[in-house]
Design a protein around this motif. Structure first.
Motif, short mmCIF file in Angstrom:
data_model
loop_
_atom_site.label_atom_id
_atom_site.label_comp_id
_atom_site.label_asym_id
_atom_site.label_seq_id
_atom_site.Cartn_x
_atom_site.Cartn_y
_atom_site.Cartn_z
N THR A 186 8.15 -9.63 -2.61
CA THR A 186 7.89 -9.98 -1.21
C THR A 186 6.43 -9.79 -0.86
O THR A 186 6.00 -10.15 0.24
CB THR A 186 8.77 -9.14 -0.27
OG1 THR A 186 8.57 -7.75 -0.56
CG2 THR A 186 10.24 -9.50 -0.44
N GLU A 187 5.66 -9.22 -1.76
CA GLU A 187 4.20 -9.18 -1.68
C GLU A 187 3.64 -9.77 -2.96
O GLU A 187 4.27 -9.70 -4.02
CB GLU A 187 3.71 -7.74 -1.50
CG GLU A 187 4.19 -7.06 -0.25
CD GLU A 187 3.76 -5.61 -0.19
OE1 GLU A 187 2.71 -5.28 -0.78
OE2 GLU A 187 4.48 -4.81 0.42
N MET A 188 2.44 -10.33 -2.86
CA MET A 188 1.83 -10.93 -4.05
C MET A 188 1.45 -9.86 -5.07
O MET A 188 1.62 -10.06 -6.27
CB MET A 188 0.61 -11.75 -3.66
CG MET A 188 -0.08 -12.42 -4.84
SD MET A 188 -1.24 -13.71 -4.36
CE MET A 188 -2.34 -12.85 -3.24
N HIS A 189 0.93 -8.74 -4.57
CA HIS A 189 0.53 -7.66 -5.46
C HIS A 189 1.32 -6.40 -5.13
O HIS A 189 1.21 -5.88 -4.01
CB HIS A 189 -0.98 -7.36 -5.32
CG HIS A 189 -1.84 -8.49 -5.77
ND1 HIS A 189 -2.79 -9.08 -4.96
CD2 HIS A 189 -1.90 -9.15 -6.94
CE1 HIS A 189 -3.40 -10.05 -5.62
NE2 HIS A 189 -2.86 -10.12 -6.83
N GLN A 190 2.13 -5.97 -6.06
CA GLN A 190 2.90 -4.74 -5.92
C GLN A 190 2.64 -3.86 -7.15
O GLN A 190 2.17 -4.34 -8.18
CB GLN A 190 4.40 -5.05 -5.85
CG GLN A 190 4.84 -5.88 -4.66
CD GLN A 190 6.34 -6.13 -4.65
OE1 GLN A 190 6.96 -6.29 -5.70
NE2 GLN A 190 6.92 -6.16 -3.47
N ASP A 191 2.98 -2.59 -7.02
CA ASP A 191 3.05 -1.77 -8.21
C ASP A 191 4.27 -2.21 -9.02
O ASP A 191 5.23 -2.74 -8.45
CB ASP A 191 3.17 -0.29 -7.83
CG ASP A 191 1.85 0.30 -7.37
OD1 ASP A 191 0.81 -0.13 -7.89
OD2 ASP A 191 1.87 1.16 -6.48
N PRO A 192 4.23 -2.02 -10.34
CA PRO A 192 3.20 -1.33 -11.12
C PRO A 192 2.10 -2.28 -11.57
O PRO A 192 2.29 -3.49 -11.65
CB PRO A 192 3.99 -0.84 -12.34
CG PRO A 192 5.00 -1.93 -12.55
CD PRO A 192 5.39 -2.39 -11.17
N GLN A 193 0.93 -1.73 -11.87
CA GLN A 193 -0.10 -2.50 -12.53
C GLN A 193 0.29 -2.70 -13.99
O GLN A 193 0.99 -1.87 -14.58
CB GLN A 193 -1.44 -1.79 -12.43
CG GLN A 193 -1.99 -1.72 -11.02
CD GLN A 193 -3.40 -1.22 -10.97
OE1 GLN A 193 -3.93 -0.66 -11.94
NE2 GLN A 193 -4.08 -1.43 -9.85
N VAL A 194 -0.18 -3.81 -14.56
CA VAL A 194 0.16 -4.15 -15.95
C VAL A 194 -1.14 -4.44 -16.70
O VAL A 194 -1.67 -5.55 -16.64
CB VAL A 194 1.10 -5.36 -16.03
CG1 VAL A 194 1.59 -5.56 -17.46
CG2 VAL A 194 2.29 -5.21 -15.07
N PRO A 195 -1.68 -3.47 -17.43
CA PRO A 195 -2.92 -3.69 -18.18
C PRO A 195 -2.76 -4.80 -19.23
O PRO A 195 -1.68 -4.98 -19.80
CB PRO A 195 -3.18 -2.34 -18.85
CG PRO A 195 -2.41 -1.35 -18.04
CD PRO A 195 -1.20 -2.08 -17.57
N ASN A 196 -3.86 -5.50 -19.47
CA ASN A 196 -3.88 -6.57 -20.48
C ASN A 196 -4.49 -6.07 -21.79
O ASN A 196 -4.99 -6.87 -22.58
CB ASN A 196 -4.72 -7.75 -19.96
CG ASN A 196 -4.17 -8.31 -18.68
OD1 ASN A 196 -2.99 -8.60 -18.58
ND2 ASN A 196 -5.03 -8.47 -17.68
#
Length: 280
Positions: A186-196
């Protein structure tokens, strides 16, 4: 507020709603791929995208986000991400990265592609190798997602794929670390972050109902970046070209559904031996 390791899990019906938003994004990117021709401006592409998204009953995710003025991020050559659309005319051989987001019934989709203006025949071997390596690393990262596995296995798979491609192609690739993937819903950016990229931490354990956007950004040189005076456009510090690929993905006990791929990721997942598990 979500904690760094907290997962916002979606129900099957919510994932189906996210798929509808994802299809709008996937179709928009296919339209823009066709329209990204020499002489067309990045602003022209942005208008076409906004018109198409709104015509599907959706809203551009990026427009107005923290003051951003475009419906797309259109990044050219040494621009990595967040390139602002405007009067710049595309030229044959430009390496173009297009990031697109759409909201439909409150749910977000987010994806990005890279291409050569004028077609692959207009691209140099290093540019084509960069685009292909970055796309392959995206799918390697997606295929690493599985219920019960550490989330940060994604970044390890991305990095391994890029390292292998660099060895095969005889070039140096830089994996951008300042900008990473993220949860989405429901938001474009949520947790968790996903490192590349590979990190020491294992991250949270993946659970059924996780939805994330995976988005490796890779350069033909150093991974160091600068932000231009417009406070948005990220460029490589050494002027090397960059590629950016992204998809939004849902994970269930049955497997993976790539929400922004028009085929749901079926062909690429099967080629990698990863379980393809659409909910439709």
């Amino acid at each position: 507020m979500f904690g760094r390791d907290r997962l916002d899990l979606k129900t099957p019906d919510q994932i189906r709603s996210m798929r509808l938003a994802g299809v709008v994004v996937g179709e928009t990117l296919e339209l823009i791929r066709e329209q990204a021709r020499p002489g067309v401006t990045t602003g022209d592409l942005d208008k076409a995208a906004e018109d198409f998204i709104r015509g599907k009953g959706a809203t551009p995710s990026f427009l107005g986000y923290h003051g951003y003025k475009g419906s797309l991020c259109v990044s050219v050559n040494e621009e990595v991400v967040h390139g602002i659309p405007g009067p710049r005319a595309l030229r044959v051989g430009d390496l173009l990265s297009i990031d697109c987001g759409a909201i439909l019934d409150g749910w977000h989709g987010d994806a990005a592609i890279s291409l050569i203006v004028g077609g692959r025949e207009a691209g140099s071997a290093p540019d084509l190798g960069l685009i292909d390596a970055t796309e392959a690393s995206l799918w390697a990262g997606i295929a690493a997602l599985a219920v019960g596995s550490p989330l940060y296995d994604v970044g390890a798979a991305v990095e391994d794929c890029i390292v292998d491609a660099a060895r095969v192609n005889g070039v140096t690739y830089g994996i951008i670390e300042d900008y990473v993937g993220h949860g989405i819903g429901t938001e474009m950016h949520q947790d968790p972050q996903v490192p590349n990229y590979r990190v020491r931490d294992r991250g949270p354990i993946v659970r059924s109902g996780l939805t994330v956007a995976i988005e490796p950004m890779v350069t033909l040189g150093s991974a160091e970046t600068d932000v231009l005076d417009d406070e948005w456009t990220v460029v490589t510090e050494d002027g090397s070209r960059a590629a950016h690929w992204e998809n939004s993905v849902a994970v269930t006990d049955a497997g993976l559904w790539v929400l922004t791929a028009l085929d749901g990721g079926k062909d690429r997942l099967k080629a990698l031996g990863a379980p393809y598990a659409p909910l439709d």
